[in-house]
Design a protein around this motif. Structure first.
Motif, PDB file in Angstrom:
ATOM      1  N   MET A   1     -60.790  34.830 -38.323  1.00  0.00           N
ATOM      2  CA  MET A   1     -60.693  34.765 -36.880  1.00  0.00           C
ATOM      3  C   MET A   1     -61.659  35.759 -36.225  1.00  0.00           C
ATOM      4  N   GLY A   2     -61.775  36.949 -36.791  1.00  0.00           N
ATOM      5  CA  GLY A   2     -62.668  37.960 -36.245  1.00  0.00           C
ATOM      6  C   GLY A   2     -64.121  37.532 -36.250  1.00  0.00           C
ATOM      7  N   ILE A   3     -64.528  36.824 -37.306  1.00  0.00           N
ATOM      8  CA  ILE A   3     -65.921  36.387 -37.395  1.00  0.00           C
ATOM      9  C   ILE A   3     -66.236  35.342 -36.332  1.00  0.00           C
ATOM     10  N   LEU A   4     -65.259  34.514 -35.994  1.00  0.00           N
ATOM     11  CA  LEU A   4     -65.469  33.526 -34.934  1.00  0.00           C
ATOM     12  C   LEU A   4     -65.662  34.198 -33.578  1.00  0.00           C
ATOM     13  N   VAL A   5     -64.929  35.268 -33.336  1.00  0.00           N
ATOM     14  CA  VAL A   5     -65.088  36.015 -32.089  1.00  0.00           C
ATOM     15  C   VAL A   5     -66.487  36.620 -32.020  1.00  0.00           C
ATOM     16  N   LEU A   6     -66.963  37.182 -33.112  1.00  0.00           N
ATOM     17  CA  LEU A   6     -68.312  37.764 -33.135  1.00  0.00           C
ATOM     18  C   LEU A   6     -69.384  36.701 -32.911  1.00  0.00           C
ATOM     19  N   VAL A   7     -69.212  35.539 -33.510  1.00  0.00           N
ATOM     20  CA  VAL A   7     -70.179  34.454 -33.319  1.00  0.00           C
ATOM     21  C   VAL A   7     -70.174  33.997 -31.864  1.00  0.00           C
ATOM     22  N   PHE A   8     -68.994  33.876 -31.282  1.00  0.00           N
ATOM     23  CA  PHE A   8     -68.899  33.474 -29.876  1.00  0.00           C
ATOM     24  C   PHE A   8     -69.584  34.488 -28.959  1.00  0.00           C
ATOM     25  N   ILE A   9     -69.358  35.766 -29.197  1.00  0.00           N
ATOM     26  CA  ILE A   9     -69.982  36.810 -28.382  1.00  0.00           C
ATOM     27  C   ILE A   9     -71.497  36.759 -28.522  1.00  0.00           C
ATOM     28  N   PHE A  10     -71.979  36.596 -29.738  1.00  0.00           N
ATOM     29  CA  PHE A  10     -73.424  36.530 -29.968  1.00  0.00           C
ATOM     30  C   PHE A  10     -74.043  35.343 -29.234  1.00  0.00           C
ATOM     31  N   ILE A  11     -73.409  34.180 -29.328  1.00  0.00           N
ATOM     32  CA  ILE A  11     -73.939  32.986 -28.666  1.00  0.00           C
ATOM     33  C   ILE A  11     -73.925  33.157 -27.156  1.00  0.00           C
ATOM     34  N   SER A  12     -72.851  33.709 -26.610  1.00  0.00           N
ATOM     35  CA  SER A  12     -72.785  33.875 -25.162  1.00  0.00           C
ATOM     36  C   SER A  12     -73.795  34.904 -24.664  1.00  0.00           C
ATOM     37  N   LEU A  13     -74.097  35.924 -25.454  1.00  0.00           N
ATOM     38  CA  LEU A  13     -75.095  36.917 -25.044  1.00  0.00           C
ATOM     39  C   LEU A  13     -76.506  36.348 -25.077  1.00  0.00           C
ATOM     40  N   THR A  14     -76.806  35.487 -26.028  1.00  0.00           N
ATOM     41  CA  THR A  14     -78.156  34.944 -26.130  1.00  0.00           C
ATOM     42  C   THR A  14     -78.438  33.893 -25.072  1.00  0.00           C
ATOM     43  N   GLN A  15     -77.402  33.318 -24.470  1.00  0.00           N
ATOM     44  CA  GLN A  15     -77.617  32.272 -23.477  1.00  0.00           C
ATOM     45  C   GLN A  15     -77.212  32.713 -22.087  1.00  0.00           C
ATOM     46  N   HIS A  16     -77.181  33.987 -21.811  1.00  0.00           N
ATOM     47  CA  HIS A  16     -76.635  34.493 -20.553  1.00  0.00           C
ATOM     48  C   HIS A  16     -77.686  34.641 -19.475  1.00  0.00           C
ATOM     49  N   GLY A  17     -77.423  34.116 -18.301  1.00  0.00           N
ATOM     50  CA  GLY A  17     -78.127  34.395 -17.057  1.00  0.00           C
ATOM     51  C   GLY A  17     -79.642  34.376 -17.090  1.00  0.00           C
ATOM     52  N   ASP A  18     -80.227  35.329 -16.367  1.00  0.00           N
ATOM     53  CA  ASP A  18     -81.669  35.408 -16.194  1.00  0.00           C
ATOM     54  C   ASP A  18     -82.306  36.465 -17.088  1.00  0.00           C
ATOM     55  N   ALA A  19     -81.721  36.720 -18.231  1.00  0.00           N
ATOM     56  CA  ALA A  19     -82.275  37.718 -19.138  1.00  0.00           C
ATOM     57  C   ALA A  19     -83.535  37.150 -19.782  1.00  0.00           C
ATOM     58  N   HIS A  20     -84.642  37.853 -19.667  1.00  0.00           N
ATOM     59  CA  HIS A  20     -85.917  37.355 -20.157  1.00  0.00           C
ATOM     60  C   HIS A  20     -86.355  37.998 -21.467  1.00  0.00           C
TER      61      HIS A  20
END
Length: 65
Positions: A1-20
């Motif tokens: 379960m912990g690894i799924l949370v880490l994967v979700f956080i990583f994916i959401s950070l890489t696709q967030h907003g206007d970060a260039h």
């Protein structure tokens, strides 16, 4: 379960907003800074939203064409 949370956080950070990312900032004559820009600089965009700013010097921005 912990690894799924880490994967979700990583994916959401890489696709967030206007970060260039740092490459676009450096190519545009800016520097990535944590939190705030130094005196005499202004925040132009985000390197990694919302904490790492791409700071540019106003004199460097006027010399670009």
């Amino acid at each position: 379960m912990g690894i799924l949370v880490l994967v979700f956080i990583f994916i959401s950070l890489t696709q967030h907003g206007d970060a260039h990312g740092p490459d676009i900032c450096n190519h545009g004559g800016g520097l990535c800074r944590m939190g705030t820009c130094d005196s005499g600089e202004y925040p132009a965009q985000f390197c990694f939203e919302p904490v790492i700013l791409c700071c540019k010097n106003p004199s460097a921005a006027t010399t670009e064409s």
